[in-house]
Enzyme design. Structure first.
Site, mmCIF file in Angstrom:
data_model
loop_
_atom_site.group_PDB
_atom_site.id
_atom_site.type_symbol
_atom_site.label_atom_id
_atom_site.label_comp_id
_atom_site.label_asym_id
_atom_site.label_seq_id
_atom_site.Cartn_x
_atom_site.Cartn_y
_atom_site.Cartn_z
ATOM 1 N N GLU A 3 0.894 -1.289 -0.165
ATOM 2 C CA GLU A 3 -0.084 -0.192 -0.052
ATOM 3 C C GLU A 3 0.851 0.861 0.016
ATOM 4 O O GLU A 3 2.246 1.432 0.922
ATOM 5 C CB GLU A 3 -0.555 -0.083 1.066
ATOM 6 C CG GLU A 3 -1.888 -1.293 1.033
ATOM 7 C CD GLU A 3 -3.275 -1.665 1.904
ATOM 8 O OE1 GLU A 3 -3.222 -0.570 1.935
ATOM 9 O OE2 GLU A 3 -3.697 -2.578 2.648
ATOM 10 N N ARG A 253 -11.688 -8.151 -4.054
ATOM 11 C CA ARG A 253 -10.998 -7.848 -2.830
ATOM 12 C C ARG A 253 -11.721 -8.156 -1.655
ATOM 13 O O ARG A 253 -12.753 -8.134 -1.088
ATOM 14 C CB ARG A 253 -10.618 -6.285 -2.516
ATOM 15 C CG ARG A 253 -10.351 -5.914 -3.832
ATOM 16 C CD ARG A 253 -8.516 -5.973 -4.336
ATOM 17 N NE ARG A 253 -8.461 -4.874 -5.273
ATOM 18 C CZ ARG A 253 -7.749 -5.372 -5.605
ATOM 19 N NH1 ARG A 253 -6.174 -6.319 -5.463
ATOM 20 N NH2 ARG A 253 -6.723 -4.318 -7.211
#
Length: 276
Positions: A3, A253
């Site tokens: 991320e 996801r």
């Protein structure tokens, strides 16, 4: 799962190892750029932009890479054994006299003119870890489509750049809203708090080897992500998991939430089939 904070730390490690040094090896193992050789040129800097990495080389060229779900860059000292994965997963090798940077499983790897970088990152919203971070613009982007589910809006890098699936679940928990709740239905003040919390968390974690979103507990680093079936740290209710689509790439996801602490619609459990 890379991320924005992981990418920032990766960029710093690459910059420390490569910037200001002459390339003694430049090997890209992707067909389109396999013949490009920048050996003998100096690496100017390595800059993160959201989840993108921009390695700028003298002569006005940039190596653009993106880690997506499984990619990584590893830095090794001269003569050190490479340990990032089997050889067939190597996509890039950049060396100088002291260090070698090896890119594994990189789904995006290309050389472009530095002047053309906006073609690959110009669509991104405000960068949570960038010098030009603009919370007001990020908030306006998020609220531009009030019917959009919170999780989808947070993952859309055009709104704000740097949030991935882990932070999506964690931020929704902190907002006490499920990731499927339309963002326009959040209580007053919560969208602003979400934006500021996202910035605070990524800033706090960018130098940490292990990400933490919990504030006071030492035995758990995350509130909900990856904790399906385990008790909620607030109320003790078992954490649930379901898939949520990411309209940015069409993938489902895994998404985690507490059915008691978080208000709003919920997704179908990942192991439960759809009903025709």
């Amino acid at each position: 799962m890379p991320e924005g904070d992981n990418v920032w730390l990766t960029a710093r490690r690459l910059h420390d190892a490569l910037a200001g040094q002459i390339l003694t090896r430049f090997d890209l193992r992707v067909p389109r750029f396999a013949t490009v050789d920048l050996t003998g040129r100096i690496v100017l800097d390595v800059t993160p932009r959201g989840k993108h990495l921009l390695t700028r080389v003298e002569g006005g060229l940039t190596l653009h890479s993106h880690l997506r779900m499984d990619g990584s860059w590893q830095v090794y000292g001269s003569g050190e054994r490479w340990r990032g994965g089997p050889g067939h997963q190597i996509r890039a090798v950049l060396s100088n006299a002291a260090h070698t940077a090896v890119g594994y499983r990189l789904p995006v790897l290309e050389v472009l003119r530095t002047a053309d970088e906006q073609q690959v990152v110009g669509h991104l919203g405000p960068d949570l870890l960038g010098p030009g971070w603009d919370p007001d613009a990020a908030l306006a982007n998020l609220l531009a489509d009030p019917a959009r589910p919170l999780g989808e809006a947070l993952l859309d890098q055009r709104n704000l750049a740097g949030i991935g699936n882990i932070y999506k679940s964690e931020l929704a928990f902190m907002a006490r809203a499920t990731p499927w709740l339309p963002i326009g239905e959040l209580p007053s003040g919560i969208p602003e708090r979400l934006v500021s919390t996202a910035h605070r968390l990524l800033e706090a974690n960018k130098d940490r080897p292990a990400r933490r979103t919990t504030a006071t507990r030492t035995d758990q680093r995350l509130y909900v992500y990856g904790r399906e079936g385990q008790p909620c740290l607030r109320c003790g209710t078992p954490i649930r998991k379901a898939d949520q689509s990411d309209k940015g790439d069409g993938r489902e996801r895994p998404t985690y939430w507490c059915p008691r602490c978080q208000a709003g619609p919920t997704g179908r459990p990942a192991d439960q089939p759809a009903v025709d």
